[in-house]
Design a protein around this motif. Structure first.
Motif, PDB file in Angstrom:
ATOM      1  N   GLY A 169       0.824  -1.203   0.000  1.00 37.52           N
ATOM      2  CA  GLY A 169       0.000   0.000   0.000  1.00 37.52           C
ATOM      3  C   GLY A 169       0.857   1.251   0.000  1.00 37.52           C
ATOM      4  O   GLY A 169       2.085   1.184   0.034  1.00 37.52           O
ATOM      5  N   PRO A 170       0.203   2.400  -0.033  1.00 35.25           N
ATOM      6  CA  PRO A 170       0.944   3.661  -0.050  1.00 35.25           C
ATOM      7  C   PRO A 170       1.590   3.952   1.301  1.00 35.25           C
ATOM      8  O   PRO A 170       1.189   3.388   2.324  1.00 35.25           O
ATOM      9  CB  PRO A 170      -0.140   4.692  -0.366  1.00 35.25           C
ATOM     10  CG  PRO A 170      -1.387   4.096   0.191  1.00 35.25           C
ATOM     11  CD  PRO A 170      -1.238   2.612  -0.031  1.00 35.25           C
ATOM     12  N   GLN A 171       2.583   4.823   1.277  1.00 31.22           N
ATOM     13  CA  GLN A 171       3.233   5.318   2.487  1.00 31.22           C
ATOM     14  C   GLN A 171       3.431   6.808   2.320  1.00 31.22           C
ATOM     15  O   GLN A 171       3.567   7.302   1.204  1.00 31.22           O
ATOM     16  CB  GLN A 171       4.589   4.641   2.696  1.00 31.22           C
ATOM     17  CG  GLN A 171       4.498   3.146   2.881  1.00 31.22           C
ATOM     18  CD  GLN A 171       5.866   2.491   3.033  1.00 31.22           C
ATOM     19  OE1 GLN A 171       6.890   3.122   2.851  1.00 31.22           O
ATOM     20  NE2 GLN A 171       5.863   1.221   3.346  1.00 31.22           N
ATOM     21  N   VAL A 172       3.431   7.530   3.436  1.00 31.22           N
ATOM     22  CA  VAL A 172       3.647   8.975   3.390  1.00 31.22           C
ATOM     23  C   VAL A 172       4.717   9.354   4.396  1.00 31.22           C
ATOM     24  O   VAL A 172       5.124   8.546   5.218  1.00 31.22           O
ATOM     25  CB  VAL A 172       2.338   9.768   3.669  1.00 31.22           C
ATOM     26  CG1 VAL A 172       1.328   9.550   2.558  1.00 31.22           C
ATOM     27  CG2 VAL A 172       1.759   9.400   5.020  1.00 31.22           C
ATOM     28  N   ARG A 173       5.149  10.608   4.334  1.00 28.41           N
ATOM     29  CA  ARG A 173       6.172  11.140   5.237  1.00 28.41           C
ATOM     30  C   ARG A 173       5.530  12.137   6.189  1.00 28.41           C
ATOM     31  O   ARG A 173       4.474  12.693   5.897  1.00 28.41           O
ATOM     32  CB  ARG A 173       7.254  11.826   4.408  1.00 28.41           C
ATOM     33  CG  ARG A 173       7.806  10.991   3.266  1.00 28.41           C
ATOM     34  CD  ARG A 173       8.946  10.128   3.679  1.00 28.41           C
ATOM     35  NE  ARG A 173       9.988  10.901   4.292  1.00 28.41           N
ATOM     36  CZ  ARG A 173      11.121  11.255   3.720  1.00 28.41           C
ATOM     37  NH1 ARG A 173      11.379  10.845   2.501  1.00 28.41           N
ATOM     38  NH2 ARG A 173      12.007  11.968   4.358  1.00 28.41           N
ATOM     39  N   GLU A 174       6.206  12.424   7.286  1.00 33.20           N
ATOM     40  CA  GLU A 174       5.676  13.337   8.302  1.00 33.20           C
ATOM     41  C   GLU A 174       5.408  14.734   7.759  1.00 33.20           C
ATOM     42  O   GLU A 174       4.472  15.399   8.184  1.00 33.20           O
ATOM     43  CB  GLU A 174       6.642  13.447   9.482  1.00 33.20           C
ATOM     44  CG  GLU A 174       6.709  12.196  10.333  1.00 33.20           C
ATOM     45  CD  GLU A 174       7.632  12.385  11.509  1.00 33.20           C
ATOM     46  OE1 GLU A 174       7.133  12.751  12.600  1.00 33.20           O
ATOM     47  OE2 GLU A 174       8.842  12.170  11.329  1.00 33.20           O
ATOM     48  N   GLU A 175       6.241  15.198   6.848  1.00 37.17           N
ATOM     49  CA  GLU A 175       6.087  16.564   6.340  1.00 37.17           C
ATOM     50  C   GLU A 175       4.995  16.700   5.287  1.00 37.17           C
ATOM     51  O   GLU A 175       4.640  17.813   4.886  1.00 37.17           O
ATOM     52  CB  GLU A 175       7.416  17.097   5.791  1.00 37.17           C
ATOM     53  CG  GLU A 175       7.970  16.308   4.622  1.00 37.17           C
ATOM     54  CD  GLU A 175       8.875  15.146   5.027  1.00 37.17           C
ATOM     55  OE1 GLU A 175       9.485  14.569   4.114  1.00 37.17           O
ATOM     56  OE2 GLU A 175       8.967  14.799   6.221  1.00 37.17           O
ATOM     57  N   ASP A 176       4.428  15.595   4.813  1.00 41.55           N
ATOM     58  CA  ASP A 176       3.347  15.649   3.828  1.00 41.55           C
ATOM     59  C   ASP A 176       2.100  16.275   4.438  1.00 41.55           C
ATOM     60  O   ASP A 176       1.869  16.199   5.642  1.00 41.55           O
ATOM     61  CB  ASP A 176       3.010  14.249   3.309  1.00 41.55           C
ATOM     62  CG  ASP A 176       4.084  13.666   2.422  1.00 41.55           C
ATOM     63  OD1 ASP A 176       4.869  14.436   1.848  1.00 41.55           O
ATOM     64  OD2 ASP A 176       4.142  12.425   2.319  1.00 41.55           O
ATOM     65  N   ARG A 177       1.301  16.865   3.599  1.00 43.99           N
ATOM     66  CA  ARG A 177       0.021  17.437   4.024  1.00 43.99           C
ATOM     67  C   ARG A 177      -1.025  16.322   4.103  1.00 43.99           C
ATOM     68  O   ARG A 177      -0.927  15.308   3.408  1.00 43.99           O
ATOM     69  CB  ARG A 177      -0.454  18.498   3.040  1.00 43.99           C
ATOM     70  CG  ARG A 177       0.481  19.672   2.934  1.00 43.99           C
ATOM     71  CD  ARG A 177       0.168  20.650   4.013  1.00 43.99           C
ATOM     72  NE  ARG A 177       1.005  21.829   3.876  1.00 43.99           N
ATOM     73  CZ  ARG A 177       1.393  22.535   4.910  1.00 43.99           C
ATOM     74  NH1 ARG A 177       1.040  22.182   6.111  1.00 43.99           N
ATOM     75  NH2 ARG A 177       2.134  23.601   4.739  1.00 43.99           N
ATOM     76  N   VAL A 178      -2.039  16.555   4.902  1.00 45.53           N
ATOM     77  CA  VAL A 178      -3.112  15.571   5.052  1.00 45.53           C
ATOM     78  C   VAL A 178      -3.815  15.333   3.725  1.00 45.53           C
ATOM     79  O   VAL A 178      -4.260  14.222   3.444  1.00 45.53           O
ATOM     80  CB  VAL A 178      -4.092  15.999   6.164  1.00 45.53           C
ATOM     81  CG1 VAL A 178      -5.291  15.078   6.225  1.00 45.53           C
ATOM     82  CG2 VAL A 178      -3.386  16.027   7.508  1.00 45.53           C
ATOM     83  N   GLU A 179      -3.867  16.340   2.870  1.00 44.77           N
ATOM     84  CA  GLU A 179      -4.483  16.174   1.554  1.00 44.77           C
ATOM     85  C   GLU A 179      -3.775  15.088   0.746  1.00 44.77           C
ATOM     86  O   GLU A 179      -4.404  14.336   0.005  1.00 44.77           O
ATOM     87  CB  GLU A 179      -4.443  17.489   0.758  1.00 44.77           C
ATOM     88  CG  GLU A 179      -5.266  18.598   1.361  1.00 44.77           C
ATOM     89  CD  GLU A 179      -4.442  19.520   2.270  1.00 44.77           C
ATOM     90  OE1 GLU A 179      -3.476  19.056   2.906  1.00 44.77           O
ATOM     91  OE2 GLU A 179      -4.785  20.701   2.349  1.00 44.77           O
ATOM     92  N   THR A 180      -2.464  15.004   0.902  1.00 45.48           N
ATOM     93  CA  THR A 180      -1.679  13.981   0.207  1.00 45.48           C
ATOM     94  C   THR A 180      -2.093  12.590   0.666  1.00 45.48           C
ATOM     95  O   THR A 180      -2.242  11.671  -0.146  1.00 45.48           O
ATOM     96  CB  THR A 180      -0.173  14.195   0.467  1.00 45.48           C
ATOM     97  OG1 THR A 180       0.170  15.514   0.064  1.00 45.48           O
ATOM     98  CG2 THR A 180       0.673  13.185  -0.286  1.00 45.48           C
ATOM     99  N   VAL A 181      -2.293  12.450   1.967  1.00 44.64           N
ATOM    100  CA  VAL A 181      -2.720  11.157   2.521  1.00 44.64           C
ATOM    101  C   VAL A 181      -4.106  10.806   2.000  1.00 44.64           C
ATOM    102  O   VAL A 181      -4.358   9.671   1.578  1.00 44.64           O
ATOM    103  CB  VAL A 181      -2.742  11.186   4.063  1.00 44.64           C
ATOM    104  CG1 VAL A 181      -3.190   9.862   4.629  1.00 44.64           C
ATOM    105  CG2 VAL A 181      -1.396  11.566   4.618  1.00 44.64           C
ATOM    106  N   ALA A 182      -5.008  11.768   2.008  1.00 48.16           N
ATOM    107  CA  ALA A 182      -6.375  11.524   1.549  1.00 48.16           C
ATOM    108  C   ALA A 182      -6.384  11.096   0.080  1.00 48.16           C
ATOM    109  O   ALA A 182      -7.099  10.157  -0.298  1.00 48.16           O
ATOM    110  CB  ALA A 182      -7.229  12.775   1.749  1.00 48.16           C
TER     111      ALA A 182
END
Length: 163
Positions: A111-124
């Motif tokens: 699945g996808p992964q994100v970084r701490e500095e990413d915005r919540v929109e990126t996660v969504a």
């Protein structure tokens, strides 16, 4: 073997304490656009990929534990499981669930992964694109540092609860 909550290495400093579901965020960046670091759960339930199906089920039995992050020996996320994922692949025999490792359940489901500095929109956007409702947060080495769920995104949109 890693089981339970995400480990915090000696000397590591948490930027904010773990947030309970429904608890409001401490601060927001300018213009009300929170980053992943501000909203993630820093101690999600975690299990090693060699943990049995039964062991994974046990970890999800706690209060409000809906997602289990499965990691490798270097604490890099292999995937995220929910109770329904475990139930759908539960073997028929009385002891077979003790023999099936979680990595077998996750086979082919990166699945996808994100970084701490990413915005919540990126996660969504990542959740929508992949049909998932939980995304692991990783550091520069790809190690787990937290989890953001769809519930977290909805709580941000809904804002503070009014009595």
């Amino acid at each position: 073997m890693t089981r339970g909550r995400a480990p915090i290495e000696d000397g590591a400093v948490e930027r904010q304490p773990s947030r309970a579901p429904g608890q409001q965020w401490r601060s927001r960046p300018p213009y009300g656009r929170p980053t992943v670091a501000q909203v993630m759960n820093r101690r999600p339930p975690v299990a090693d990929q060699d943990t049995s199906l039964w062991g994974g089920w046990e970890l999800l039995r706690g209060l409000d534990n809906r997602h289990l992050v499965v990691v490798d020996r270097q604490v890099r996320p292999v995937g995220v499981l929910e109770a329904r994922d475990l139930a759908l692949c539960w073997p028929p025999g009385p002891f077979d669930a003790h023999r099936v490792p979680l990595r077998q359940v996750l086979s082919g489901r990166a699945g996808p992964q994100v970084r701490e500095e990413d915005r919540v929109e990126t996660v969504a956007r990542a959740m929508l694109a992949t049909g998932t409702d939980a995304v692991p947060v990783v550091d520069d080495d790809g190690r787990l540092v937290g989890l953001v769920t769809a519930r977290t995104c909805v709580e941000i949109i809904a804002g503070p609860a009014t009595p």
